[in-house]
Motif scaffolding. Structure first.
Motif, PDB file in Angstrom:
ATOM      1  N   PHE A   2     -27.149  48.178  55.347  1.00 62.55           N
ATOM      2  CA  PHE A   2     -28.347  48.793  54.759  1.00 62.55           C
ATOM      3  C   PHE A   2     -28.255  48.985  53.257  1.00 62.55           C
ATOM      4  CE2 PHE A   2     -25.501  52.144  56.082  1.00 62.55           C
ATOM      5  CZ  PHE A   2     -25.288  51.919  57.441  1.00 62.55           C
ATOM      6  N   GLN A  40     -34.503  58.937  57.520  1.00 63.89           N
ATOM      7  CA  GLN A  40     -34.900  58.492  56.188  1.00 63.89           C
ATOM      8  C   GLN A  40     -35.931  57.365  56.265  1.00 63.89           C
ATOM      9  OE1 GLN A  40     -30.633  58.569  55.537  1.00 63.89           O
ATOM     10  NE2 GLN A  40     -31.093  59.201  53.450  1.00 63.89           N
ATOM     11  N   ALA A  81     -28.424  55.258  48.380  1.00 67.27           N
ATOM     12  CA  ALA A  81     -28.272  56.058  49.600  1.00 67.27           C
ATOM     13  C   ALA A  81     -26.801  56.306  49.825  1.00 67.27           C
ATOM     14  CB  ALA A  81     -28.881  55.339  50.801  1.00 67.27           C
ATOM     15  N   GLY A 107     -23.876  58.218  52.909  1.00 68.58           N
ATOM     16  CA  GLY A 107     -23.665  58.858  54.206  1.00 68.58           C
ATOM     17  C   GLY A 107     -22.319  59.562  54.206  1.00 68.58           C
ATOM     18  N   GLY A 117     -19.568  56.878  52.253  1.00 71.38           N
ATOM     19  CA  GLY A 117     -20.010  55.515  51.997  1.00 71.38           C
ATOM     20  C   GLY A 117     -21.377  55.562  51.349  1.00 71.38           C
ATOM     21  N   GLU A 120     -26.966  62.332  55.309  1.00 67.81           N
ATOM     22  CA  GLU A 120     -27.245  61.154  54.505  1.00 67.81           C
ATOM     23  C   GLU A 120     -28.204  61.532  53.398  1.00 67.81           C
ATOM     24  OE1 GLU A 120     -28.277  57.442  56.151  1.00 67.81           O
ATOM     25  OE2 GLU A 120     -26.762  57.526  57.728  1.00 67.81           O
TER      26      GLU A 120
END
Ligand code: 2NL
Length: 365
Positions: A256, A179, A315, A317, A292, A215
């Motif tokens: 992140f 990404q 985002a 995952g 997550g 992701e």
């Protein structure tokens, strides 16, 4: 001596043998270790040279003719046996042909395809990248500094040599570097999922050193947690093919994302099997963590070459292996990678059963 009578008798008995067992018994009787003709050959050694010159060729000729007779009789009997079999057996050409052995699709591949299909419907493109990464794309760009514990040898597989830019090389520990690379190469706005293999130096009953992740990353203007929640809910309903999926968002921490949320789904325990659906607070139900996520940390957006004052994003995952186990009722993670065809033919999918939104996956029940 004259061996004509001996020869005559042997040849006629061979000609009279009417099955292969009888013929084999005759071979042993004449030519076996204790055989009569073998016995004659042994007597040659006791004769003087003159006699041997006379007797030798006669005995050898006898052996030769018996050997030949045995071989040709064997041929005749074998041909007769085959003819008899062909005459008695019939092939029913009207029967259907036996099925050709066919391979199956591994459940992980199936679930990866299902995920790509569901996210494609939500407007996400699939992005891929290298499994061998450098530490900048795998850690630094994701707001994980040199001192971050996930960088330790016991968590990550490193290569002995650095790349041309002097960066440490490793097996990617998540698909996030894909990404980062896509942010750098395509810029904003962006809607991608990055599925693939990832690696951690970890191995026990619930962890394999290689596993699968997908992701997702959305970068656009004015993106907020509401978009994240709606997207994940739409995804989970489509993937599990149920409309009664209930999500619980819990505050969490990832380097992140800020803020970060862990997402649980409610499930019912039905005879030891987990069936997704309903609130985890309902009787007989519980919550299970499935992924997550969070709003992309501004340092990560900047590392992707995008201005974080102008663009925001979310985002997430997801561990694919656990998701596959949950959807298709498999209980041993390690069996995924044992390569046992019995397991695979039980849990595998038909290659012709391509997941599509119109034909199954993603159609809410
Ligand atoms: C988990 C948590 C997560 C991400 C992955 C991500 C990627 C970029 C920027 C920001 Cl490029 N975030 N990925 C975000 C939150 C959680 O994974 O438990 N996965 C199994």
């Amino acid at each position: 001596m004259d061996y004509a009578a001996t020869g005559q008798e042997a040849l006629s008995r061979i000609a009279g043998a009417d099955d292969l067992d009888t013929l084999e018994a005759l071979r042993v009787e004449f030519l076996g270790k204790q055989g009569s003709i073998s016995g004659l050959l042994k007597t040659l050694g006791k004769l003087d040279p003159e006699e041997r010159k006379v007797e030798g060729p006669k005995i050898h000729a006898l052996r030769e003719s018996v050997t030949e007779a045995l071989a040709s009789r064997k041929d005749v009997l074998e041909t007769a046996a085959l003819d008899a079999r062909l005459a008695s057996e019939t092939i029913d050409l009207s029967l259907p042909a036996p099925p050709a052995p066919r391979g199956v699709v591994h459940p992980i591949s199936q679930v990866m395809d299902e995920l790509a299909e569901v996210f494609a419907d939500l407007g996400f493109a699939v992005a891929t990248g290298p499994e061998i990464e450098d530490d900048w794309h795998n850690f630094t760009a994701l707001n994980m500094p040199e001192s971050h514990p996930a960088r330790a040898m016991h968590d990550t597989f490193y290569f002995p040599d650095r790349n041309d830019a002097g960066r440490e090389m490793l097996l990617r520990t998540h698909t996030s570097p894909v990404q980062v690379r896509t942010m750098l190469s395509q810029g904003a706005p962006l809607r991608i999922v990055a599925p693939g293999r990832v690696y951690r130096s970890d191995s026990d009953a619930t962890h394999t050193p290689m596993f699968h992740q997908i992701e997702g990353l959305v970068i656009d203007k004015g993106i907020h947690l509401g978009h994240l929640k709606w997207t994940l809910e739409a995804f989970l309903k489509a993937f599990f093919e149920r409309d009664d999926i209930v999500l619980r968002l819990r505050p969490s921490y990832f380097p992140f994302t800020e803020p970060s949320v862990e997402v649980d789904v409610g499930y019912a325990n039905q005879g030891g099997r987990r069936v997704v659906g309903g609130s985890g607070d309902a009787p007989g139900h519980a919550w299970m963590e499935v992924l997550g996520s969070g709003m992309v940390n501004r340092h990560v957006i900047a590392a992707g070459g995008i201005d974080p004052d102008e663009w925001q994003g979310f985002a997430f995952g997801i561990g694919v292996d656990r998701l596959a186990m949950l959807k298709y009722g498999m209980d041993d993670l390690r069996a995924f990678f044992d390569g046992d065809v019995r397991w695979l033919s039980h849990y595998g999918f038909s290659a012709l059963d391509v997941p599509t939104l119109s034909g199954g996956v993603g159609t809410p029940a």
